[in-house]
Design a protein around this motif. Structure first.
Motif, mmCIF file in Angstrom:
data_model
loop_
_atom_site.group_PDB
_atom_site.id
_atom_site.type_symbol
_atom_site.label_atom_id
_atom_site.label_comp_id
_atom_site.label_asym_id
_atom_site.label_seq_id
_atom_site.Cartn_x
_atom_site.Cartn_y
_atom_site.Cartn_z
ATOM 1 N N ASP A 20 -9.135 -2.710 -49.845
ATOM 2 C CA ASP A 20 -9.616 -3.848 -49.068
ATOM 3 C C ASP A 20 -10.368 -4.831 -49.952
ATOM 4 O O ASP A 20 -10.415 -6.023 -49.663
ATOM 5 C CB ASP A 20 -10.492 -3.392 -47.904
ATOM 6 N N GLN A 21 -10.969 -4.326 -51.051
ATOM 7 C CA GLN A 21 -11.617 -5.174 -52.034
ATOM 8 C C GLN A 21 -11.893 -4.348 -53.286
ATOM 9 O O GLN A 21 -11.735 -3.128 -53.275
ATOM 10 C CB GLN A 21 -12.904 -5.775 -51.493
ATOM 11 N N ALA A 29 -13.450 1.857 -48.536
ATOM 12 C CA ALA A 29 -12.068 2.291 -48.340
ATOM 13 C C ALA A 29 -11.627 3.252 -49.443
ATOM 14 O O ALA A 29 -11.817 2.981 -50.630
ATOM 15 C CB ALA A 29 -11.134 1.076 -48.310
ATOM 16 N N TYR A 30 -11.013 4.343 -49.050
ATOM 17 C CA TYR A 30 -10.544 5.334 -50.014
ATOM 18 C C TYR A 30 -9.525 4.729 -50.975
ATOM 19 O O TYR A 30 -9.523 5.043 -52.166
ATOM 20 C CB TYR A 30 -9.939 6.527 -49.284
ATOM 21 N N PHE A 31 -8.660 3.844 -50.482
ATOM 22 C CA PHE A 31 -7.655 3.233 -51.358
ATOM 23 C C PHE A 31 -8.337 2.476 -52.493
ATOM 24 O O PHE A 31 -7.839 2.460 -53.625
ATOM 25 C CB PHE A 31 -6.744 2.296 -50.569
ATOM 26 N N SER A 32 -9.452 1.841 -52.193
ATOM 27 C CA SER A 32 -10.191 1.135 -53.246
ATOM 28 C C SER A 32 -10.746 2.121 -54.259
ATOM 29 O O SER A 32 -10.650 1.908 -55.475
ATOM 30 C CB SER A 32 -11.333 0.319 -52.633
ATOM 31 N N PHE A 199 1.483 0.216 -53.617
ATOM 32 C CA PHE A 199 1.067 0.452 -52.249
ATOM 33 C C PHE A 199 2.304 0.775 -51.408
ATOM 34 O O PHE A 199 3.126 -0.098 -51.135
ATOM 35 C CB PHE A 199 0.356 -0.775 -51.669
ATOM 36 N N ILE A 200 2.433 2.038 -51.025
ATOM 37 C CA ILE A 200 3.577 2.479 -50.218
ATOM 38 C C ILE A 200 3.024 3.223 -49.017
ATOM 39 O O ILE A 200 2.614 4.386 -49.122
ATOM 40 C CB ILE A 200 4.536 3.380 -51.027
ATOM 41 N N ALA A 363 -8.620 -3.623 -42.509
ATOM 42 C CA ALA A 363 -9.651 -4.655 -42.590
ATOM 43 C C ALA A 363 -10.140 -5.039 -41.194
ATOM 44 O O ALA A 363 -11.348 -5.189 -40.959
ATOM 45 C CB ALA A 363 -9.112 -5.881 -43.329
ATOM 46 N N THR A 364 -9.203 -5.170 -40.266
ATOM 47 C CA THR A 364 -9.584 -5.471 -38.881
ATOM 48 C C THR A 364 -10.324 -4.301 -38.269
ATOM 49 O O THR A 364 -11.305 -4.479 -37.537
ATOM 50 C CB THR A 364 -8.333 -5.802 -38.056
ATOM 51 N N TRP A 365 -9.854 -3.084 -38.568
ATOM 52 C CA TRP A 365 -10.532 -1.877 -38.064
ATOM 53 C C TRP A 365 -11.999 -1.878 -38.492
ATOM 54 O O TRP A 365 -12.896 -1.608 -37.677
ATOM 55 C CB TRP A 365 -9.815 -0.631 -38.592
ATOM 56 N N LEU A 366 -12.262 -2.179 -39.762
ATOM 57 C CA LEU A 366 -13.634 -2.210 -40.257
ATOM 58 C C LEU A 366 -14.460 -3.258 -39.519
ATOM 59 O O LEU A 366 -15.613 -3.003 -39.129
ATOM 60 C CB LEU A 366 -13.641 -2.503 -41.760
#
Length: 484
Positions: A20-21, A29-32, A199-200, A363-366
């Motif tokens: 997300d950033q 976010a874990y992806f970050s 990102f998949i 992002a909307t969820w957050l």
């Protein structure tokens, strides 16, 4: 030399969502963190057994009264732009979190001062003994040491500069982030020339890409395929029990969810085993508390095992509430939440509650969570080590991640006590009692502890799937002469 996807010695990793950033102090976010774990360092860090070890700090000592922590920094550490790391960078990083009230500010609740008496020394003063100081400063969740120049220029959001084993090279929105090896890394230059995170979001697509040799590593694995994949000699598959947990939270700022009996009714009605079967195909463990069995801080709890719908109806009748609809917030970026939502809707239908599942991007969820715009939401909490990590931010009245607006004076007292208790047995008792009350009062409806599931090509060596979910490629090697 181009270090993008496919370059010799460069790893291609498929992750399930886009960060997300890129500011490690602001993201949750874990992806970050999957990406930024490889770009930034912390003062100390957990090893594979989650014991805290030196990182940017080579050593530390604690004063006899346990109110002063002194850290000695490694010499000759540089940021990716070539500027030297000094104690002032550590002070700036921690003061930024404290002064701007960023997501990890609760970890500094006892801190009264962060000082740099010289370029190689950091002194942290606390108002009370802090037995979890090292775990507060370590881990990969938002405690990175950042460059003041990078922050104040605003470039940290698009071109983060750390001291880690890989430097940021570029991002293609919606597609990938590319890192390149840091030849001057204090821990030794990585063997990989770079890492590209693709990102998949669809697990079956990520797995197909891995099997086709288009990616070398992924943690986006269809859980129903795990049993079959462990028999596949063309892949290395790791299923590692984790300290993570998944939960539901009811918005206690809204009626009728502010009535504990209504929340308990929902907790009794939820079929955790069905959710585990649907989301993880037996790779996870249903649990009514946050901390899993096998963890030294585990507490047994089974209040919601029996009673089910009948107990739920009884509690709703006692409350006098008769909710007819529930707005449930889930996100496509975490497919587990979408899968579980339908089961939860089926679970609550016998109570006369229609669950309106609202599926949004993360992002909307957050934003919706932070604005309190939900009746119930589902999410996971990742990377926990100390019991304080499992409970304080989420369930203390003043916790920074208490989006459900839970408040209980006894829980607050116990969580505050656990932060200062230096006797291990007494500290265990504080957290056992707090955890039980949190579940009794239904701050969260805990669902299950997942496993860390990852797969990679056998050409990838010296990589380890970790219980805390941290993705570290610093020591990994890739046999470019073999098939990938």
């Amino acid at each position: 030399m181009d270090l993008g996807a496919g370059a010799e010695g460069s790893l291609v990793a498929a992750i399930a969502g886009e960060p997300d950033q890129l500011d490690p102090h602001k993201t949750t976010a874990y992806f970050s963190f999957e990406v930024l774990e490889n770009v930034f360092d912390t003062l100390v860090e957990p090893d594979e057994n989650l014991q805290m070890r030196p990182a940017l700090a080579k050593s530390w000592e604690v004063s006899p009264d346990e109110l002063t922590w002194t850290f000695r920094l490694r010499e000759n550490v540089t940021f990716h732009d070539g500027s030297p790391l000094t104690a002032e960078d550590v002070v700036y990083s921690y003061r930024r979190i404290i002064d701007e009230q960023l997501s990890n500010v609760d970890k500094f609740s006892a801190v009264t001062a962060v000082e740099a008496p010289d370029a190689g020394t950091v002194v942290i003063r606390v108002s009370r003994p802090t037995p979890n100081m090292l775990t507060n400063l370590g881990g990969f969740k938002g405690m990175a040491i950042v460059s003041r120049r990078n922050v104040e220029s605003g470039e940290i959001a698009t071109n983060p500069i750390g001291t880690g084993p890989f430097s940021f090279r570029g991002q293609t929105s919606g597609d990938s982030i590319t890192l390149r090896a840091n030849p001057d890394y204090w821990g030794g230059a990585p063997s990989l020339t770079g890492v590209t995170f693709r990102f998949i979001s669809e697990p079956s697509t990520a797995l197909s890409a891995l099997q086709a040799g288009e990616v070398d590593w992924t943690d986006s694995i269809p859980p129903q395929r795990v049993s079959q994949l462990t028999e596949d000699e063309s892949l290395t598959v790791a299923v590692t029990p984790s300290n993570d947990y998944w939960y539901l939270a009811l918005n206690q700022a809204r009626a009728p969810w502010n009535d504990v009996r209504v929340r308990q009714a929902i907790a009794y009605a939820i079929d955790r085993d069905a959710i585990v079967a649907a989301t993880s195909y037996g790779t996870a463990q249903a649990n009514q508390l946050a901390i899993p069995e096998g963890n030294p801080w585990y507490t047994s709890y089974d209040r919601y095992d029996s009673g089910g719908i009948d107990k739920a109806r009884e509690l709703l009748a006692q409350s006098g509430a008769s909710p007819r609809t529930m707005d449930m917030l889930v996100t496509t970026d975490y497919p587990e939440t979408v899968t579980a939502a339908q089961i939860i809707a089926d679970n609550l239908a016998p109570l006369g509650i229609t669950v309106n599942i609202r599926t949004v991007d993360f992002a909307t969820w957050l934003d919706e969570q932070n604005n309190g715009n939900f009746d119930m939401l589902m999410m996971g909490w990742l990377g926990n080590i100390d019991p304080d990590d499992f409970y304080y931010a989420q369930h203390h009245t003043d916790g920074t991640s208490n989006a459900q607006k839970f408040s209980d004076p006894e829980v607050d007292r116990l969580l505050d006590a656990g932060r200062v208790e230096t006797d291990p047995a007494a500290r265990f008792d504080d957290y056992a009692r707090a955890a039980t009350l949190i579940a009794d009062q239904v701050s969260y409806i805990f669902l299950y502890n997942p496993s860390v599931i990852q797969a990679w090509t056998p050409a990838l060596q010296n990589y380890q799937a970790r219980r805390d979910g941290a993705v570290r490629f610093r020591n990994a090697t890739l046999d470019t002469d073999g098939e990938t």
